[in-house]
Design a protein around this motif. Structure first.
Motif, PDB file in Angstrom:
ATOM      1  N   SER A  27      -1.199  -1.105   7.275  1.00  0.00           N
ATOM      2  CA  SER A  27      -1.767  -1.591   6.026  1.00  0.00           C
ATOM      3  C   SER A  27      -3.206  -2.035   6.268  1.00  0.00           C
ATOM      4  CB  SER A  27      -0.958  -2.776   5.497  1.00  0.00           C
ATOM      5  OG  SER A  27      -1.198  -3.942   6.283  1.00  0.00           O
ATOM      6  N   SER A  79       0.829  -1.211   0.000  1.00  0.00           N
ATOM      7  CA  SER A  79       0.000   0.000   0.000  1.00  0.00           C
ATOM      8  C   SER A  79       0.857   1.253   0.000  1.00  0.00           C
ATOM      9  CB  SER A  79      -0.939   0.007   1.215  1.00  0.00           C
ATOM     10  OG  SER A  79      -1.898  -1.028   1.109  1.00  0.00           O
ATOM     11  N   ASP A 105      -5.916  -0.753  -4.956  1.00  0.00           N
ATOM     12  CA  ASP A 105      -5.379  -1.411  -3.764  1.00  0.00           C
ATOM     13  C   ASP A 105      -6.423  -2.392  -3.234  1.00  0.00           C
ATOM     14  OD1 ASP A 105      -3.690  -2.068  -1.742  1.00  0.00           O
ATOM     15  OD2 ASP A 105      -3.609  -0.077  -0.831  1.00  0.00           O
TER      16      ASP A 105
END
Length: 454
Positions: free
Chosen positions: A369, A44, A167
């Motif tokens: 994350s 990320s 993502d």
């Protein structure tokens, strides 16, 4: 053609002990680039470089060089990078701006002053490509997690950026939605849009041509361009044999009709769960899984019918973990849950260790994350031995190791008598822990199979 380049790029979040990205050298070409790596590996953070959120939004320290679409990331404002880079975040709940679907897709076009006729056409095309044209007039608040994921994708596609970064885009999509997104990405790449995707569900991307990048410890550890996803990236479920539950009824709904704003999503539902039992809710996006969980949790008032819950604490994990995480550290979040119970406070340390959070217990959840935040939220709701646990897409953003850790926690809680309900698209999870699998869709729920045989 190369659309992005990083040279010895190093980035460290504020107050972090180790760099999130460590001397990364990388070129991103046209076509599709898939990024693999465990939770917390730096995926990320790497993606956030492409639109300038790293370092402009998150702060911290940076060294080395990064260029995207011919622009120096460090010296270019994010508002300028946003005109060339479209970003679909891990948390689509945080990406919506306007209360209606159509208006939200148009938001980016409004910001660049697009003409009304052009805006109307592009919004319609983006909704069609994202597979949510039928939701055009809906309120964003009434959408399921998967529908919000598609909404975020539509908003990005309407801008027609040079580079699209996604993502964990498959984390909340059903099989049909995932297949449609994969087809869309392939078409966009053929039309000249560069695509970068970070994902754990590589089995859904097996037919995607392009380059693969593996990242670990903040470094790119390997790059290649196979025709298919390596078998090592696709793991079978770990299925554990379990006796059938014999506990008393922990919750029950009778002739239930429920939905947001008194609009029924489910009707005529009669269902129950027992102590020491895991029920998996599966079904398409918008089928009513989240609606049923929210009703069981007491967060949504039934339109008709009844909801009964046995005495004891009910733990609820929403799809967006940041709705739960407000304190300065992971440890503080968990301590808040068990603040009135000394025994549970002692047990919480074991839960932190079980979920692999010990090394990040001091970290601010906002700097983690997606997979790490998910585990932190799970620890925060499951601490203190709840009698009923309702988990909405609990493996969202998780790698295989984290999923296995969650399975062990769920089975331990099941053995202790907790009644657990999971809403999930992750059939590996359902096969691994569920005693019963129930499908929610088309306004009804129906029993599917016994655990371990799906």
């Amino acid at each position: 053609m190369t659309v992005a380049s990083l040279r010895r790029f190093t980035y460290r979040y504020p107050n972090a002990g180790q760099p999130a990205l460590d001397r990364v050298d990388l070129d991103v070409p046209d076509g599709i680039t898939l990024v693999a790596g465990a939770s917390g590996s730096g995926k990320s953070s790497l993606l956030r470089v492409f639109n300038g959120l790293v370092p402009h939004f998150h702060g911290g320290t940076v060294s080395g060089f990064a260029e995207v679409c011919g622009r120096d990331v460090v010296t270019t404002p994010t508002r300028v990078l946003a005109t060339e880079v479209g970003f679909v975040f891990q948390d689509p709940e945080l990406q919506a701006v306007y209360p209606s679907v159509e208006r939200d897709v148009a938001f980016g076009l409004e910001n660049i002053g697009a003409a009304p006729a052009l805006m109307h056409r592009r919004v319609g095309e983006a909704l069609e490509v994202a597979g949510i044209a039928h939701l055009r007039g809906r309120a964003v608040a009434t959408l399921s997690g998967g529908e919000r994921q598609r909404l975020a994708i539509a908003g990005v596609l309407a801008m027609r950026p040079r580079l699209v970064v996604l993502d964990e885009p498959l984390s909340q999509l059903d099989d049909q939605g995932a297949a449609a997104l994969v087809a869309t990405l392939i078409d966009l790449a053929k039309q000249g849009t560069a695509i970068v995707v970070a994902e754990h569900r590589f089995e859904k991307l097996a037919r995607v041509p392009g380059r693969r990048i593996a990242i670990g410890g903040g470094r790119t550890v390997s790059t290649d361009a196979p025709a298919v996803v390596p078998a090592a990236l696709v793991r079978p479920p770990v299925v554990t044999a379990r006796p059938q539950p014999t506990g008393t009824v922990a919750w029950r709904v009778d002739h239930l009709a429920t939905g947001p704003a008194h609009t029924p999503v489910l009707e005529g539902v009669t269902l129950e769960g027992r102590r020491g039992e895991v029920v998996a809710l599966v079904g398409p996006n918008g089928g009513g899984k989240t609606t049923l969980l929210r009703t069981l949790a007491g967060l949504l008032t039934p339109i008709s019918g009844t909801v009964q819950r046995a005495p004891g604490r009910v733990a609820f994990l929403p799809q967006n973990p940041m709705a739960l995480l407000h304190r300065a550290s992971v440890a503080a979040e968990i301590a808040w849950t068990v603040r009135r119970d000394d025994r549970s406070a002692r047990d919480a340390a074991g839960l932190i260790n079980e979920l692999g959070l010990t090394h990040i217990a001091h970290r601010d959840p906002r700097d983690l994350s997606s997979g790490e935040r998910q585990r932190a939220a799970i620890a925060a709701v499951l601490a203190g031995s709840p009698q009923i646990a309702l988990l909405d897409e609990p493996t969202r953003g998780m790698d295989d190791g984290s999923r296995d850790a969650l399975c062990r926690v769920v089975l331990r809680m099941r053995a202790a008598g907790c009644s657990i309900v999971l809403a999930t698209h992750d059939m590996n999870l359902a096969r691994s822990v569920a005693d019963r699998v129930v499908s929610a869709g088309a306004g009804v729920v129906s029993e599917l199979v016994a655990a371990g045989v799906a």
